[in-house]
Write a protein that holds these residues in place. Sequence first.
Motif, PDB file in Angstrom:
ATOM      1  N   TYR A  69     -19.129   3.739 -16.085  1.00 23.19           N
ATOM      2  CA  TYR A  69     -18.539   2.568 -16.048  1.00 23.19           C
ATOM      3  C   TYR A  69     -19.662   1.568 -15.864  1.00 23.19           C
ATOM      4  O   TYR A  69     -20.507   1.626 -15.010  1.00 23.19           O
ATOM      5  CB  TYR A  69     -17.832   2.507 -14.731  1.00 23.19           C
ATOM      6  N   ILE A 120     -16.654  -2.462 -18.487  1.00 24.60           N
ATOM      7  CA  ILE A 120     -16.366  -1.458 -19.894  1.00 24.60           C
ATOM      8  C   ILE A 120     -16.517  -0.083 -19.307  1.00 24.60           C
ATOM      9  O   ILE A 120     -17.574   0.311 -18.503  1.00 24.60           O
ATOM     10  CB  ILE A 120     -17.406  -1.870 -20.957  1.00 24.60           C
ATOM     11  N   MET A 131     -15.518   3.620 -24.135  1.00 24.34           N
ATOM     12  CA  MET A 131     -15.407   2.432 -25.172  1.00 24.34           C
ATOM     13  C   MET A 131     -16.926   1.954 -25.777  1.00 24.34           C
ATOM     14  O   MET A 131     -17.749   2.182 -24.979  1.00 24.34           O
ATOM     15  CB  MET A 131     -14.824   1.139 -24.321  1.00 24.34           C
ATOM     16  N   LYS A 146     -16.708  -1.386 -26.985  1.00 25.75           N
ATOM     17  CA  LYS A 146     -16.904  -2.733 -27.317  1.00 25.75           C
ATOM     18  C   LYS A 146     -15.519  -3.153 -26.499  1.00 25.75           C
ATOM     19  O   LYS A 146     -14.556  -2.688 -26.384  1.00 25.75           O
ATOM     20  CB  LYS A 146     -16.582  -3.260 -28.409  1.00 25.75           C
ATOM     21  N   ARG A 147     -15.685  -4.408 -25.474  1.00 28.35           N
ATOM     22  CA  ARG A 147     -14.618  -4.869 -25.064  1.00 28.35           C
ATOM     23  C   ARG A 147     -14.643  -6.451 -24.953  1.00 28.35           C
ATOM     24  O   ARG A 147     -15.980  -7.108 -24.846  1.00 28.35           O
ATOM     25  CB  ARG A 147     -14.506  -4.527 -23.490  1.00 28.35           C
TER      26      ARG A 147
END
Lengths: 111, 114
Positions: free
Chosen positions: A32, A50, A54, A56-57
Motif C-alpha cells: 500500500y 494505491i 493496481m 494506476k489510480r
Amino acid sequence: GESVGLHLPTLSVQEGDNSIINCAYSNSASDYFIWYKQESGKGPQFIIDIRSNMDKRQGQRVTVLLNKTVKHLSLQIAATQPGDSAVYFCAENRDDYKLSFGAGTTVTVRA
Amino acid sequence: NAGVTQTPKFRILKIGQSMTLQCTQDMNHNYMYWYRQDPGMGLKLIYYSVGAGITDKGEVPNGYNVSRSTTEDFPLRLELAAPSQTSVYFCASRPLAARTRELFFGEGSRLTVL
C-alpha cells in the motif's frame, strides 16, 4: 537506510504544465502506498493512495502510477497551479500499522 | 470535529529540561502515532499505539516516552532534552477499520533545544 525515497529533492514547474514526482521503494512486501502534500508550516495532507494490486489510480487532477517490477511510484499533477507548491512525500505500508516516509520533493510553481 | 490537535505549537527548551507534547483526537481513532521531521527530511516514526493501554517503539524512540491511557490522548514525553531533539513533531491518527490506511495529521509542534 530508508526504503522509500524520491529521485529529486526539488522540482520547478511552469504554471499550467504537468508535474511528475517520482519515488522509489525497496521493500517488495509493501502492499500500500500513499502520496501526501505538505504546505509550509502545516501537517501532511492526504492526496491519493494505491494498493499493490493496481497499476494506476486517478483522482482530481492527480494520477498515481505504480510499477512493481522496478519498485517505482510516481505522482502526476495535471495543469499545475500555484497552490500546488508544497513538499510531496510518498509513503509505504509494510504492515498494517505503520507508514514509512521518503525524504520528499519540494515543488515550486513558476508564474 | 477538530481532528488531531497538538499543543504547544512552538516551544524552546534548555538542554536537560523535560516537557510533554500533547496530542488529542476527537475522531475515535484506534491508531495514533508520533513522528518527527528534521529539516529537508521525511518523517521518522518515534512511537505508535494501536489502542488505549498499548504502545510500541518506532524507528527513533530513544529519548522519548509515551502513554495511551485513553483513546483520545497520546502525549509524548521528552526527558532530559538534547539539541538533537530539535525538530518538528507531528501526531497522527487512523481508524481501525477503513478503506484506506491514511493517517490524519495534526499541525505540528516545533521544538528547539538550546
